[in-house]
Motif scaffolding. Structure first.
Motif, PDB file in Angstrom:
ATOM      1  N   PHE A   8      13.759   5.521 -25.888  1.00 12.93           N
ATOM      2  CA  PHE A   8      12.610   4.626 -25.735  1.00 12.93           C
ATOM      3  C   PHE A   8      12.739   3.787 -24.467  1.00 12.93           C
ATOM      4  CE2 PHE A   8      10.583   0.474 -26.669  1.00 12.93           C
ATOM      5  CZ  PHE A   8       9.273   0.910 -26.773  1.00 12.93           C
ATOM      6  N   VAL A   9      13.964   3.298 -24.220  1.00 11.19           N
ATOM      7  CA  VAL A   9      14.213   2.491 -23.022  1.00 11.19           C
ATOM      8  C   VAL A   9      13.997   3.325 -21.764  1.00 11.19           C
ATOM      9  CG1 VAL A   9      15.972   1.263 -21.702  1.00 11.19           C
ATOM     10  CG2 VAL A   9      15.790   0.910 -24.171  1.00 11.19           C
ATOM     11  N   ILE A  10      14.488   4.559 -21.776  1.00  8.48           N
ATOM     12  CA  ILE A  10      14.303   5.450 -20.627  1.00  8.48           C
ATOM     13  C   ILE A  10      12.820   5.687 -20.374  1.00  8.48           C
ATOM     14  CG2 ILE A  10      14.627   7.807 -19.787  1.00  8.48           C
ATOM     15  CD1 ILE A  10      17.097   6.083 -19.559  1.00  8.48           C
ATOM     16  N   ALA A  11      12.065   5.897 -21.450  1.00  7.37           N
ATOM     17  CA  ALA A  11      10.626   6.128 -21.315  1.00  7.37           C
ATOM     18  C   ALA A  11       9.939   4.921 -20.700  1.00  7.37           C
ATOM     19  CB  ALA A  11      10.017   6.446 -22.679  1.00  7.37           C
ATOM     20  N   LEU A  12      10.347   3.722 -21.138  1.00  7.31           N
ATOM     21  CA  LEU A  12       9.763   2.505 -20.575  1.00  7.31           C
ATOM     22  C   LEU A  12      10.073   2.380 -19.089  1.00  7.31           C
ATOM     23  CD1 LEU A  12      10.426  -0.212 -23.324  1.00  7.31           C
ATOM     24  CD2 LEU A  12       8.224   0.773 -22.643  1.00  7.31           C
ATOM     25  N   CYS A  13      11.293   2.722 -18.724  1.00  9.36           N
ATOM     26  CA  CYS A  13      11.688   2.645 -17.313  1.00  9.36           C
ATOM     27  C   CYS A  13      10.874   3.610 -16.462  1.00  9.36           C
ATOM     28  CB  CYS A  13      13.181   2.953 -17.165  1.00  9.36           C
ATOM     29  SG  CYS A  13      14.257   1.665 -17.843  1.00  9.36           S
ATOM     30  N   LEU A  14      10.666   4.817 -16.994  1.00  6.98           N
ATOM     31  CA  LEU A  14       9.884   5.801 -16.256  1.00  6.98           C
ATOM     32  C   LEU A  14       8.445   5.341 -16.094  1.00  6.98           C
ATOM     33  CD1 LEU A  14      11.207   9.140 -17.811  1.00  6.98           C
ATOM     34  CD2 LEU A  14      11.600   8.287 -15.490  1.00  6.98           C
ATOM     35  N   CYS A  15       7.888   4.777 -17.165  1.00  3.44           N
ATOM     36  CA  CYS A  15       6.511   4.277 -17.096  1.00  3.44           C
ATOM     37  C   CYS A  15       6.405   3.154 -16.074  1.00  3.44           C
ATOM     38  CB  CYS A  15       6.054   3.780 -18.465  1.00  3.44           C
ATOM     39  SG  CYS A  15       5.772   5.103 -19.659  1.00  3.44           S
ATOM     40  N   ALA A  16       7.402   2.281 -16.075  1.00  2.00           N
ATOM     41  CA  ALA A  16       7.397   1.168 -15.126  1.00  2.00           C
ATOM     42  C   ALA A  16       7.494   1.685 -13.702  1.00  2.00           C
ATOM     43  CB  ALA A  16       8.562   0.223 -15.427  1.00  2.00           C
ATOM     44  N   HIS A  17       8.312   2.717 -13.510  1.00  2.00           N
ATOM     45  CA  HIS A  17       8.460   3.295 -12.171  1.00  2.00           C
ATOM     46  C   HIS A  17       7.132   3.842 -11.672  1.00  2.00           C
ATOM     47  CE1 HIS A  17      10.025   5.625  -8.815  1.00  2.00           C
ATOM     48  NE2 HIS A  17       9.412   6.693  -9.316  1.00  2.00           N
ATOM     49  N   TRP A  18       6.429   4.593 -12.535  1.00  2.00           N
ATOM     50  CA  TRP A  18       5.142   5.156 -12.142  1.00  2.00           C
ATOM     51  C   TRP A  18       4.120   4.062 -11.892  1.00  2.00           C
ATOM     52  CZ3 TRP A  18       3.966   9.950 -10.663  1.00  2.00           C
ATOM     53  CH2 TRP A  18       4.870  10.973 -10.977  1.00  2.00           C
ATOM     54  N   ALA A  19       4.219   2.985 -12.661  1.00  2.00           N
ATOM     55  CA  ALA A  19       3.226   1.916 -12.545  1.00  2.00           C
ATOM     56  C   ALA A  19       3.345   1.177 -11.222  1.00  2.00           C
ATOM     57  CB  ALA A  19       3.374   0.938 -13.706  1.00  2.00           C
ATOM     58  N   ILE A  20       4.590   1.035 -10.718  1.00  2.00           N
ATOM     59  CA  ILE A  20       4.779   0.249  -9.502  1.00  2.00           C
ATOM     60  C   ILE A  20       5.030   1.132  -8.277  1.00  2.00           C
ATOM     61  CG2 ILE A  20       5.710  -1.682 -10.813  1.00  2.00           C
ATOM     62  CD1 ILE A  20       8.499  -0.855  -9.910  1.00  2.00           C
ATOM     63  N   ALA A  21       5.047   2.449  -8.487  1.00  2.00           N
ATOM     64  CA  ALA A  21       5.336   3.354  -7.378  1.00  2.00           C
ATOM     65  C   ALA A  21       4.286   3.212  -6.283  1.00  2.00           C
ATOM     66  CB  ALA A  21       5.372   4.794  -7.882  1.00  2.00           C
ATOM     67  N   SER A  22       4.742   3.263  -5.052  1.00  2.00           N
ATOM     68  CA  SER A  22       3.839   3.184  -3.913  1.00  2.00           C
ATOM     69  C   SER A  22       4.369   4.096  -2.819  1.00  2.00           C
ATOM     70  CB  SER A  22       3.729   1.740  -3.407  1.00  2.00           C
ATOM     71  OG  SER A  22       4.994   1.268  -2.974  1.00  2.00           O
ATOM     72  N   LEU A  23       3.618   4.197  -1.736  1.00  2.00           N
ATOM     73  CA  LEU A  23       4.001   5.066  -0.635  1.00  2.00           C
ATOM     74  C   LEU A  23       4.137   4.261   0.645  1.00  2.00           C
ATOM     75  CD1 LEU A  23       1.539   8.057  -1.262  1.00  2.00           C
ATOM     76  CD2 LEU A  23       3.967   7.974  -1.839  1.00  2.00           C
ATOM     77  N   THR A  24       5.031   4.697   1.508  1.00  2.00           N
ATOM     78  CA  THR A  24       5.147   4.074   2.822  1.00  2.00           C
ATOM     79  C   THR A  24       4.057   4.646   3.728  1.00  2.00           C
ATOM     80  OG1 THR A  24       6.627   5.775   3.714  1.00  2.00           O
ATOM     81  CG2 THR A  24       7.645   3.928   2.521  1.00  2.00           C
ATOM     82  N   SER A  25       3.831   4.007   4.851  1.00  5.36           N
ATOM     83  CA  SER A  25       2.822   4.482   5.794  1.00  5.36           C
ATOM     84  C   SER A  25       3.143   5.888   6.283  1.00  5.36           C
ATOM     85  CB  SER A  25       2.731   3.521   6.985  1.00  5.36           C
ATOM     86  OG  SER A  25       2.332   2.234   6.563  1.00  5.36           O
ATOM     87  N   THR A  26       4.415   6.142   6.522  1.00  8.13           N
ATOM     88  CA  THR A  26       4.827   7.469   6.984  1.00  8.13           C
ATOM     89  C   THR A  26       4.571   8.523   5.916  1.00  8.13           C
ATOM     90  OG1 THR A  26       6.546   6.512   8.400  1.00  8.13           O
ATOM     91  CG2 THR A  26       6.769   8.842   7.826  1.00  8.13           C
ATOM     92  N   GLU A  27       4.863   8.189   4.673  1.00  7.00           N
ATOM     93  CA  GLU A  27       4.629   9.129   3.574  1.00  7.00           C
ATOM     94  C   GLU A  27       3.140   9.432   3.422  1.00  7.00           C
ATOM     95  OE1 GLU A  27       8.377   8.108   0.584  1.00  7.00           O
ATOM     96  OE2 GLU A  27       6.540   6.908   0.493  1.00  7.00           O
TER      97      GLU A  27
END
Length: 204
Positions: A8-27
């Motif tokens: 459950f904790v791992i799932a929460l971490c993954l969800c949080a990662h996707w929620a705050i994920a962003s891209l750099t200008s180069t990406e």
């Protein structure tokens, strides 16, 4: 029990990662340039079909477009969480990639418009399939471009230029669809075309 809690904790971490994920200008720029390559590839296939009268590559054209749509819709979630670009050098990098992708779409739509008659004569289904693909592509790209443009500060020249290019893509998509509508209508039946209906609305 501990394993369930850990999962459950791992799932929460993954969800949080996707929620705050962003891209750099180069990406973002790299993604735009890769999309442009696919757009140019699709355009080349359309022109090849038109010149050789061989409908074989048409399925590959649809695959290229579907791939562009999938990538665009996936990237939107990352761009949404990306902060506004504040450095001009980074703005330029993103804008150059954006312009490259725009150019590929303009050329792809022009290729569809100029090849409509050939495509429809080679594959009857294309008179429905191509406009449908263009509409889906336009909708996805419209949302994607909106998010890209939002990365440029409102007072930036890149913001205004990108907005203008977005409008050009909309127009070229419309013209590509119109070309298939005209070909289907045939001589003397233009009143039922997309253009005729558009002009009729504008004259009201």
């Amino acid at each position: 029990m501990h394993r369930q809690i850990f999962s459950f904790v791992i799932a929460l971490c993954l969800c949080a990662h996707w929620a705050i994920a962003s891209l750099t200008s180069t990406e973002i720029a790299n993604a735009l340039n890769e999309l442009a390559q696919q757009g140019f590839a699709a355009k080349d296939l359309v022109l090849e079909i038109n010149s050789t009268s061989d409908a074989g590559p048409l399925r590959d054209v649809y695959t290229e477009i579907d791939t562009i749509v999938t990538v665009v819709l996936t990237d939107i979630s990352f761009i949404t969480n990306t902060p506004v670009i504040t450095e001009e050098a980074q703005e330029q990098v993103v804008y150059e990639g954006y312009s490259n992708f725009v150019q590929s779409l303009l050329e792809l739509m022009d290729a569809f418009a100029s090849s409509a008659g050939t495509l429809m004569s080679l594959d009857h289904v294309s008179k429905y399939k191509v406009p449908a693909e263009v509409r889906v592509l336009e909708s996805a790209v419209d949302a994607y471009f909106y998010n890209i443009i939002s990365l440029f500060p409102g007072n930036s020249s890149y913001n205004a230029q990108a907005s203008n290019q977005k409008a050009q893509v909309d127009t070229h998509c419309y013209e590509a669809i119109w070309a298939f509508d005209l070909e289907e209508a045939g001589p003397g039946r233009g009143n039922g075309s997309v253009q005729a209906r558009w002009l009729a609305r504008g004259s009201v």
